[in-house]
Design a protein around this motif. Structure first.
Motif, PDB file in Angstrom:
ATOM      1  N   THR A  93       0.835  -1.203   0.000  1.00 52.93           N
ATOM      2  CA  THR A  93       0.000   0.000   0.000  1.00 52.93           C
ATOM      3  C   THR A  93       0.870   1.253   0.000  1.00 52.93           C
ATOM      4  OG1 THR A  93      -1.795  -1.136   1.142  1.00 52.93           O
ATOM      5  CG2 THR A  93      -1.780   1.268   1.281  1.00 52.93           C
ATOM      6  N   ILE A  94       1.879   1.271   0.857  1.00 53.08           N
ATOM      7  CA  ILE A  94       2.786   2.420   0.908  1.00 53.08           C
ATOM      8  C   ILE A  94       3.464   2.628  -0.439  1.00 53.08           C
ATOM      9  CG2 ILE A  94       5.012   3.207   1.817  1.00 53.08           C
ATOM     10  CD1 ILE A  94       4.150   2.154   4.552  1.00 53.08           C
ATOM     11  N   ILE A  95       4.009   1.562  -1.005  1.00 50.83           N
ATOM     12  CA  ILE A  95       4.737   1.678  -2.272  1.00 50.83           C
ATOM     13  C   ILE A  95       3.821   2.181  -3.372  1.00 50.83           C
ATOM     14  CG2 ILE A  95       5.877   0.340  -4.086  1.00 50.83           C
ATOM     15  CD1 ILE A  95       7.091  -1.377  -1.804  1.00 50.83           C
ATOM     16  N   GLU A  96       2.630   1.650  -3.459  1.00 48.69           N
ATOM     17  CA  GLU A  96       1.694   2.067  -4.508  1.00 48.69           C
ATOM     18  C   GLU A  96       1.285   3.524  -4.339  1.00 48.69           C
ATOM     19  OE1 GLU A  96      -0.385   1.709  -8.006  1.00 48.69           O
ATOM     20  OE2 GLU A  96       1.097   0.357  -7.134  1.00 48.69           O
ATOM     21  N   ASN A  97       0.954   3.925  -3.119  1.00 48.25           N
ATOM     22  CA  ASN A  97       0.565   5.312  -2.863  1.00 48.25           C
ATOM     23  C   ASN A  97       1.716   6.279  -3.133  1.00 48.25           C
ATOM     24  OD1 ASN A  97      -2.003   4.476  -2.123  1.00 48.25           O
ATOM     25  ND2 ASN A  97      -1.579   4.552   0.067  1.00 48.25           N
ATOM     26  N   MET A  98       2.910   5.878  -2.739  1.00 47.13           N
ATOM     27  CA  MET A  98       4.082   6.718  -2.966  1.00 47.13           C
ATOM     28  C   MET A  98       4.365   6.865  -4.458  1.00 47.13           C
ATOM     29  SD  MET A  98       7.967   6.218  -1.566  1.00 47.13           S
ATOM     30  CE  MET A  98       8.142   4.672  -2.452  1.00 47.13           C
ATOM     31  N   ALA A  99       4.334   5.770  -5.191  1.00 51.00           N
ATOM     32  CA  ALA A  99       4.590   5.813  -6.638  1.00 51.00           C
ATOM     33  C   ALA A  99       3.552   6.686  -7.334  1.00 51.00           C
ATOM     34  CB  ALA A  99       4.593   4.402  -7.216  1.00 51.00           C
ATOM     35  N   GLN A 100       2.294   6.582  -6.929  1.00 54.97           N
ATOM     36  CA  GLN A 100       1.242   7.402  -7.516  1.00 54.97           C
ATOM     37  C   GLN A 100       1.500   8.883  -7.246  1.00 54.97           C
ATOM     38  OE1 GLN A 100      -2.718   6.589  -6.086  1.00 54.97           O
ATOM     39  NE2 GLN A 100      -3.628   8.195  -7.310  1.00 54.97           N
ATOM     40  N   LYS A 101       1.863   9.220  -6.022  1.00 56.78           N
ATOM     41  CA  LYS A 101       2.120  10.614  -5.678  1.00 56.78           C
ATOM     42  C   LYS A 101       3.310  11.155  -6.465  1.00 56.78           C
ATOM     43  CE  LYS A 101       3.327  13.790  -1.993  1.00 56.78           C
ATOM     44  NZ  LYS A 101       3.781  13.913  -0.614  1.00 56.78           N
ATOM     45  N   ILE A 102       4.367  10.386  -6.560  1.00 56.93           N
ATOM     46  CA  ILE A 102       5.556  10.828  -7.308  1.00 56.93           C
ATOM     47  C   ILE A 102       5.188  11.028  -8.765  1.00 56.93           C
ATOM     48  CG2 ILE A 102       7.842  10.126  -8.131  1.00 56.93           C
ATOM     49  CD1 ILE A 102       8.193   8.735  -5.363  1.00 56.93           C
ATOM     50  N   TYR A 103       4.432  10.117  -9.321  1.00 59.33           N
ATOM     51  CA  TYR A 103       3.993  10.221 -10.714  1.00 59.33           C
ATOM     52  C   TYR A 103       3.168  11.488 -10.929  1.00 59.33           C
ATOM     53  CZ  TYR A 103       1.153   9.190 -14.846  1.00 59.33           C
ATOM     54  OH  TYR A 103       0.491   9.261 -16.053  1.00 59.33           O
ATOM     55  N   GLN A 104       2.188  11.722 -10.069  1.00 55.75           N
ATOM     56  CA  GLN A 104       1.323  12.895 -10.224  1.00 55.75           C
ATOM     57  C   GLN A 104       2.107  14.193 -10.053  1.00 55.75           C
ATOM     58  OE1 GLN A 104      -1.677  11.704  -7.349  1.00 55.75           O
ATOM     59  NE2 GLN A 104      -3.157  11.422  -9.001  1.00 55.75           N
TER      60      GLN A 104
END
Length: 175
Positions: free
Chosen positions: A154-165
């Motif tokens: 969950t952390i990795i997915e949320n972090m990757a999404q935030k970095i992408y956005q």
């Protein structure tokens, strides 16, 4: 019949409203073609494969954009995204019967930078960012491990999404 007409009016109104208000999908970059070199992050923890998991999540997010291509070579890339996993901790949060931990906070601290290579302009520089996710501890160690793995995912997915956005916002400002 009235219900169908109402539904049609609501759908049509929503479409017109969203189409005319400047709404844009935050997951899509449609500007000039850009190539990004995503490095494998340095892993300063003892958590094996954490760097590879973060790399794969970032790649999945950046592949969502048709105008951004991922390159495996720094040479020729327009941008570079590099990072480092600073720490990975599992301090206990709450205790149940017999003073046994019942919930644990998984804490992941990272830093990363997005830079335009041709100008050396830093678009994003996050010197320290902490991600926290709680998970339940069980008397069954396999279940506890699964809960911890899901919390980390969950952390990795949320972090990757935030970095992408965040990256898309900065890339869209480039000439």
């Amino acid at each position: 019949m009235k219900l169908l007409v109402r539904f049609f009016v609501v759908v049509l109104g929503t479409t017109l409203l969203l189409g005319g208000c400047g709404y844009r999908n935050p997951y899509v970059y449609s500007g000039p073609e850009k190539s990004i070199y995503v490095t494998t992050w340095k892993n300063r923890t003892s958590e094996l494969q954490l760097d590879a998991d973060i790399y794969q999540a970032l790649i999945r997010w950046f592949q969502k954009s048709g105008s951004i291509s991922i390159t495996k070579q720094k040479e020729g890339a327009d941008l570079i995204l590099a990072g480092e996993i600073i720490s990975y901790n599992l301090p206990s949060l709450t205790y149940g019967a017999n003073n046994a931990a019942s919930t644990v906070k998984l804490r992941l601290r990272v830093r990363y930078i997005l830079k335009e290579l041709s100008t050396d302009k830093v678009l994003i520089e996050q010197s320290s960012e902490e991600w926290i996710e709680d998970f339940r501890v069980s008397s069954d160690s396999a279940l506890t491990r699964d809960n911890g793995d899901r919390a980390l995912e969950t952390i990795i997915e949320n972090m990757a999404q935030k970095i992408y956005q965040r990256s898309l916002v900065q890339i869209s400002k480039l000439p």
